[in-house]
Design an enzyme around this catalytic site. Structure first.
Site, PDB file in Angstrom:
ATOM      1  CB  SER A   1     -30.966   8.797   2.540  1.00 56.43           C
ATOM      2  OG  SER A   1     -29.951   9.368   1.748  1.00 56.43           O
TER       3      SER A   1
ATOM      4  CE1 TYR B   1     -30.669   2.693   1.877  1.00 55.63           C
ATOM      5  CE2 TYR B   1     -29.789   4.834   1.218  1.00 55.63           C
ATOM      6  CZ  TYR B   1     -30.146   3.929   2.202  1.00 55.63           C
ATOM      7  OH  TYR B   1     -29.982   4.275   3.530  1.00 55.63           O
TER       8      TYR B   1
ATOM      9  CB  THR C   1     -22.572   3.906   8.845  1.00 56.39           C
ATOM     10  OG1 THR C   1     -23.040   3.899   7.489  1.00 56.39           O
ATOM     11  CG2 THR C   1     -23.175   5.080   9.593  1.00 56.39           C
TER      12      THR C   1
END
Length: 314
Positions: free
Chosen positions: A166, A192, A225
């Protein structure tokens, strides 16, 4: 940084003008692809496209019902019945081992591994082995799955490993301490992003060690998503009109997985929109030393060894 991606959707349309469409006009018959998190979002879009090209798909998913439903969609839309569901939660470290070992015994070939599954936790939680769950899924699980499948990949033609990272990692410098997020306030989005930086370093390091496999890592853009909607509802709500579709997010994953053009680039690089891009922003403070990068790999190796189930680890 996230909000500088407001033009993500337009950026894709603009980038796609230079895409070479014949790069993807290939048959994948006889090639086997393992895709983690293949029941929704980028993973499902990737599985659908590769299944259309005749590839054998191994969907590795956490939820059996969602996985079977996605498999039925893929088979119905593509007519390809070579789509197999494997149930695995990547945060359950010992089970990742068991799955990879069993897979190697059962299947003769694996040409491409796509590490797509990702986990953003809203609060810190640990797995049965006492490891922080998102680290177990995003970093250690990816490491163990990849390392354990390397012997099978090496026996297969034109082997590739693609990891979906990402752009959030661009604001993170590699951290080799506090890997379990035990100290300080737990911010799931930042944790993350750190894991996504660790995946980039892992890809670079594995590419150096296993030179006959083509490794790559990529940023899909900011994609609409279920994972983004659940983990970052405010971001999703304010940005939903400019997020990419799962198909747009999957485009570079597919290109890295199937095209000949991708493997003309050196192994171990970071991609966005079918192009190698820097893993750091200009003038960034996020660079790490070779020593720090090797430290991450040895910590992962030591942790992985504690879950070793057979002598096939190497």
């Amino acid at each position: 940084y996230l909000f500088s991606q407001r033009a993500a959707w337009n950026a894709f349309l603009s980038a796609s003008k230079r895409f070479v469409e014949k790069d993807l006009e290939v048959s994948m018959a006889g090639r086997a692809f393992m895709i983690t998190g293949a029941n929704s979002g980028i993973g499902k879009a990737t599985a659908m496209t590769i299944a259309k090209k005749g590839g054998t798909i191994h969907m590795v998913c956490r939820n059996k019902d969602k996985a079977e439903e996605a498999r039925a969609d893929i088979v119905k839309e593509t007519g390809n019945k070579e789509v197999y569901v494997h149930i695995l939660d990547l945060s359950e470290t010992k089970k990742v081992w068991e799955f990879a070992e069993a897979f190697k015994k059962k299947y003769k070939a694996l040409n491409v591994l796509i590490n797509n599954a990702g986990s953003i936790m809203s609060q810190r939680d640990t797995n049965a082995e006492g490891l922080e769950k998102s680290f177990a899924s995003n970093v250690l699980g990816v490491y163990i799955l990849t390392k354990s499948l390397i012997p099978l990949l090496e026996k297969s033609a034109d082997p590739r490993v693609i990891t979906v990272s990402s752009g959030g990692m661009l604001v993170q410098k590699l951290r080799t301490g506090n890997l379990q997020s035990e100290r300080g306030r737990y911010d799931g989005t930042m944790v993350y992003a750190q894991h996504k930086r660790q995946q980039v370093v892992m890809t670079e390091q594995l590419a150096k060690t296993h030179t006959n496999i083509h490794f790559s890592v990529m940023h899909p853009g900011w994609v609409d998503t279920p994972a983004v909607a659940n983990a970052m509802p405010d971001f999703h709500q304010s940005m939903k009109d400019s997020l990419r579709t799962p198909e747009q997010g999957a485009d570079t994953v597919i290109w890295l997985a199937v095209s000949e053009a991708a493997t003309t680039n050196p192994s171990g690089h970071f991609y966005q929109d079918r192009k190698m891009v820097s893993t750091h922003l200009p003038l960034a403070w996020t660079h790490s030393s070779a020593l720090e990068e090797q430290k991450l790999m040895s910590v992962l190796e030591d942790l992985a060894k504690t879950f070793q189930l057979s002598s096939s680890w190497r």
